[in-house]
Write a protein that holds these residues in place. Structure first.
Motif, PDB file in Angstrom:
ATOM      1  N   HIS A 139       2.452   2.177  -1.947  1.00  0.00           N
ATOM      2  CA  HIS A 139       2.610   2.774  -3.415  1.00  0.00           C
ATOM      3  C   HIS A 139       1.398   3.123  -3.940  1.00  0.00           C
ATOM      4  N   TRP A 140       1.297   3.654  -5.084  1.00  0.00           N
ATOM      5  CA  TRP A 140       0.274   4.615  -5.685  1.00  0.00           C
ATOM      6  C   TRP A 140      -0.163   4.073  -7.209  1.00  0.00           C
ATOM      7  N   TYR A 161       4.424   1.017 -13.718  1.00  0.00           N
ATOM      8  CA  TYR A 161       3.801   0.131 -14.477  1.00  0.00           C
ATOM      9  C   TYR A 161       2.304   0.455 -15.187  1.00  0.00           C
ATOM     10  N   ASP A 162       2.329   0.048 -16.173  1.00  0.00           N
ATOM     11  CA  ASP A 162       0.883   0.411 -16.882  1.00  0.00           C
ATOM     12  C   ASP A 162       0.003  -0.774 -16.307  1.00  0.00           C
ATOM     13  N   ASN A 163      -1.128  -0.144 -15.813  1.00  0.00           N
ATOM     14  CA  ASN A 163      -2.140  -1.174 -15.321  1.00  0.00           C
ATOM     15  C   ASN A 163      -3.490  -1.294 -15.916  1.00  0.00           C
ATOM     16  N   LEU A 168      -5.690  -1.611  -7.473  1.00  0.00           N
ATOM     17  CA  LEU A 168      -4.257  -1.537  -6.698  1.00  0.00           C
ATOM     18  C   LEU A 168      -4.793  -2.266  -5.276  1.00  0.00           C
ATOM     19  N   THR A 169      -3.947  -3.267  -4.740  1.00  0.00           N
ATOM     20  CA  THR A 169      -4.150  -3.444  -3.319  1.00  0.00           C
ATOM     21  C   THR A 169      -2.905  -3.438  -2.593  1.00  0.00           C
ATOM     22  N   ASN A 170      -2.193  -4.262  -1.982  1.00  0.00           N
ATOM     23  CA  ASN A 170      -1.008  -4.027  -1.149  1.00  0.00           C
ATOM     24  C   ASN A 170      -0.026  -4.825  -1.666  1.00  0.00           C
ATOM     25  N   ALA A 171       1.209  -5.425  -0.919  1.00  0.00           N
ATOM     26  CA  ALA A 171       2.171  -6.130  -1.216  1.00  0.00           C
ATOM     27  C   ALA A 171       1.745  -7.678  -1.571  1.00  0.00           C
ATOM     28  N   PRO A 172       2.084  -8.244  -2.542  1.00  0.00           N
ATOM     29  CA  PRO A 172       3.691  -8.042  -3.113  1.00  0.00           C
ATOM     30  C   PRO A 172       3.553  -7.238  -4.206  1.00  0.00           C
ATOM     31  N   THR A 173       4.733  -6.911  -4.858  1.00  0.00           N
ATOM     32  CA  THR A 173       4.948  -5.703  -6.153  1.00  0.00           C
ATOM     33  C   THR A 173       3.772  -6.114  -7.307  1.00  0.00           C
ATOM     34  N   PHE A 174       3.466  -4.979  -8.005  1.00  0.00           N
ATOM     35  CA  PHE A 174       2.432  -5.011  -8.881  1.00  0.00           C
ATOM     36  C   PHE A 174       2.971  -6.027  -9.971  1.00  0.00           C
ATOM     37  N   ASP A 175       4.120  -6.023 -10.517  1.00  0.00           N
ATOM     38  CA  ASP A 175       4.395  -6.912 -11.460  1.00  0.00           C
ATOM     39  C   ASP A 175       4.205  -8.493 -11.072  1.00  0.00           C
ATOM     40  N   TRP A 176       4.408  -8.647  -9.788  1.00  0.00           N
ATOM     41  CA  TRP A 176       4.006 -10.003  -9.271  1.00  0.00           C
ATOM     42  C   TRP A 176       2.458 -10.338  -9.392  1.00  0.00           C
ATOM     43  N   MET A 177       1.642  -9.302  -8.770  1.00  0.00           N
ATOM     44  CA  MET A 177       0.248  -9.562  -8.795  1.00  0.00           C
ATOM     45  C   MET A 177      -0.244  -9.685 -10.321  1.00  0.00           C
ATOM     46  N   SER A 178       0.305  -9.002 -11.203  1.00  0.00           N
ATOM     47  CA  SER A 178      -0.178  -9.146 -12.611  1.00  0.00           C
ATOM     48  C   SER A 178       0.391 -10.543 -13.197  1.00  0.00           C
ATOM     49  N   ARG A 224      -7.742 -10.037  -2.829  1.00  0.00           N
ATOM     50  CA  ARG A 224      -8.658  -8.781  -3.103  1.00  0.00           C
ATOM     51  C   ARG A 224      -8.403  -8.278  -4.225  1.00  0.00           C
ATOM     52  N   PHE A 225      -6.822  -8.289  -4.727  1.00  0.00           N
ATOM     53  CA  PHE A 225      -6.550  -8.003  -6.252  1.00  0.00           C
ATOM     54  C   PHE A 225      -7.503  -8.733  -7.141  1.00  0.00           C
ATOM     55  N   VAL A 226      -7.327  -9.985  -6.978  1.00  0.00           N
ATOM     56  CA  VAL A 226      -7.875 -10.815  -8.167  1.00  0.00           C
ATOM     57  C   VAL A 226      -9.431 -10.660  -8.273  1.00  0.00           C
ATOM     58  N   ARG A 227     -10.033 -10.784  -7.039  1.00  0.00           N
ATOM     59  CA  ARG A 227     -11.486 -10.265  -6.965  1.00  0.00           C
ATOM     60  C   ARG A 227     -12.042  -9.239  -7.566  1.00  0.00           C
ATOM     61  N   VAL A 228     -11.550  -8.000  -6.899  1.00  0.00           N
ATOM     62  CA  VAL A 228     -12.008  -6.842  -7.726  1.00  0.00           C
ATOM     63  C   VAL A 228     -11.690  -6.461  -9.008  1.00  0.00           C
ATOM     64  N   ALA A 229     -10.421  -7.034  -9.586  1.00  0.00           N
ATOM     65  CA  ALA A 229     -10.173  -6.854 -10.899  1.00  0.00           C
ATOM     66  C   ALA A 229     -11.140  -7.483 -11.654  1.00  0.00           C
ATOM     67  N   PHE A 230     -11.512  -8.846 -11.373  1.00  0.00           N
ATOM     68  CA  PHE A 230     -12.382  -9.527 -12.179  1.00  0.00           C
ATOM     69  C   PHE A 230     -13.978  -9.081 -12.043  1.00  0.00           C
ATOM     70  N   THR A 231     -14.258  -8.297 -11.012  1.00  0.00           N
ATOM     71  CA  THR A 231     -15.598  -7.720 -10.724  1.00  0.00           C
ATOM     72  C   THR A 231     -15.556  -6.403 -11.624  1.00  0.00           C
ATOM     73  N   ASN A 232     -14.497  -5.750 -11.636  1.00  0.00           N
ATOM     74  CA  ASN A 232     -14.230  -4.372 -12.085  1.00  0.00           C
ATOM     75  C   ASN A 232     -14.050  -4.695 -13.909  1.00  0.00           C
TER      76      ASN A 232
END
Length: 325
Positions: A139-140, A161-163, A168-178, A224-232
């Motif tokens: 995914h991209w 999806y608006d981001n 972006l990391t990997n699975a599962p889907t982006f809506d689940w990550m959000s 990784r998704f949560v950690r880099v989003a918080f840091t970013n």
């Protein structure tokens, strides 16, 4: 496994950690404006935006892992195993193969809105680059100064999806990550207020940074998704371009994988093979590798961007250091 980041602070930067259990024979590749792209749907693109990014060149074709164009737009692909699904060629659709999706978008689009419009009638075509190179589940993320969006092709079709996280990391889907981010709404960069119980006494805030307690520390995709989003989203940096390049790599270093953390099979480990950052305002591609932590830069604007042939620079992977005495 990988982590992609879209970051803006004066200049716009996009890049990633590429995490894998083997090293790719990759180069930094500049695609000038008149290099002819032959799309698998039969169309040809001979005049387009110039690109720079990390790629494998096969049969004079750049298989980009990520890239940015000379208009300030970037795109990164990350692994999406177990969820990605591509489809047969569809009549009446813009059929685009996965391996050509990054150049397909970046050669044509100059803005985030133009890039998003390309997906309105798109079908991610299930066709490999060659018999020896089957399609990869991906995914991209597409990003610019205006923000970013995520593209996923699953069994339910093509989703965009608006981001708001810029990540972006990997699975599962982006809506689940959000959706999962609700579990971390109490994290803060500030010194926390004690809310354990009304009129609570006896709790000693023994350390700085307790507001981030509960930030996941694993190398799995969700952590990784949560950690880099918080840091970013909590990043603070002077709007100096070079300082922001350093800041970008600091953010990515918070989710880099060290040999030994993730064993894929006995004696084989997934590591951060390289980290990269593209300053889309200057057209400079910066990277470091697992053993070469020194930053190396390639400037697309020092090349002849009106040419017709690819320009490539081998990645410097050997350990380097600066001796002061």
């Amino acid at each position: 496994m990988c982590t992609a980041l879209n970051y803006t602070n004066g200049h716009h930067y996009i890049g990633r950690n590429l995490d894998w259990d083997f090293d790719f024979p990759n180069d930094v590749v500049v695609t000038p404006r008149n290099y002819p792209f032959q799309w698998r749907n039969g169309k040809t693109c001979t005049s387009h935006n110039a690109l720079i990014g990390m790629a494998i060149i096969q049969n004079d074709y750049p298989l980009y892992f990520e890239a940015a164009n000379d208009k300030g737009l970037g795109m990164v692909g990350t692994a999406f195993a177990g969820f990605a699904k591509y489809f047969p060629k569809a009549e009446g659709k813009d059929n685009v193969a996965t391996f050509e999706l990054i150049p397909y978008v970046l050669t044509q689009a100059s803005t985030l809105q133009e890039a998003r419009a390309l997906f309105d009638n798109m079908n991610i075509w299930d066709i490999p680059f060659s018999e020896q190179q089957p399609t990869s589940p991906m995914h991209w993320i597409v990003g610019s100064k205006e923000g970013s969006f995520v593209v996923e092709s699953t069994k339910d079709g093509l989703k965009v999806y608006d981001n708001n996280w810029g990540v972006l990391t990997n699975a599962p889907t982006f809506d689940w990550m959000s959706y999962n981010m609700a579990n971390y709404v109490n994290l803060t960069r500030h010194e926390p207020t004690i809310q354990f119980a009304p009129d609570m006494k006896g709790i000693d805030l023994f350390s700085r940074g307790l507001g981030s307690s509960g930030l996941p520390g694993g190398v799995d995709s969700v952590s990784r998704f949560v950690r880099v989003a918080f840091t970013n989203l909590n990043s603070v940096c002077d709007p100096d371009p070079q300082k922001n390049v350093a800041q970008f790599f600091h953010i990515l270093s918070n989710v880099q994988q060290v040999r030994g953390e993730a064993e894929i099979k006995p004696g084989v480990f997934e590591i951060t093979q390289y980290a990269c950052c593209i300053d889309t305002d200057t057209g400079i591609f910066y990277y470091s590798t697992y053993y070469n932590q020194s930053l190396t830069a390639v400037d697309m604007n020092k090349e002849d961007l009106e040419a017709k042939t690819l320009v490539s620079y081998p990645v410097l992977k050997e350990f380097q250091f600066h001796a002061q005495n």
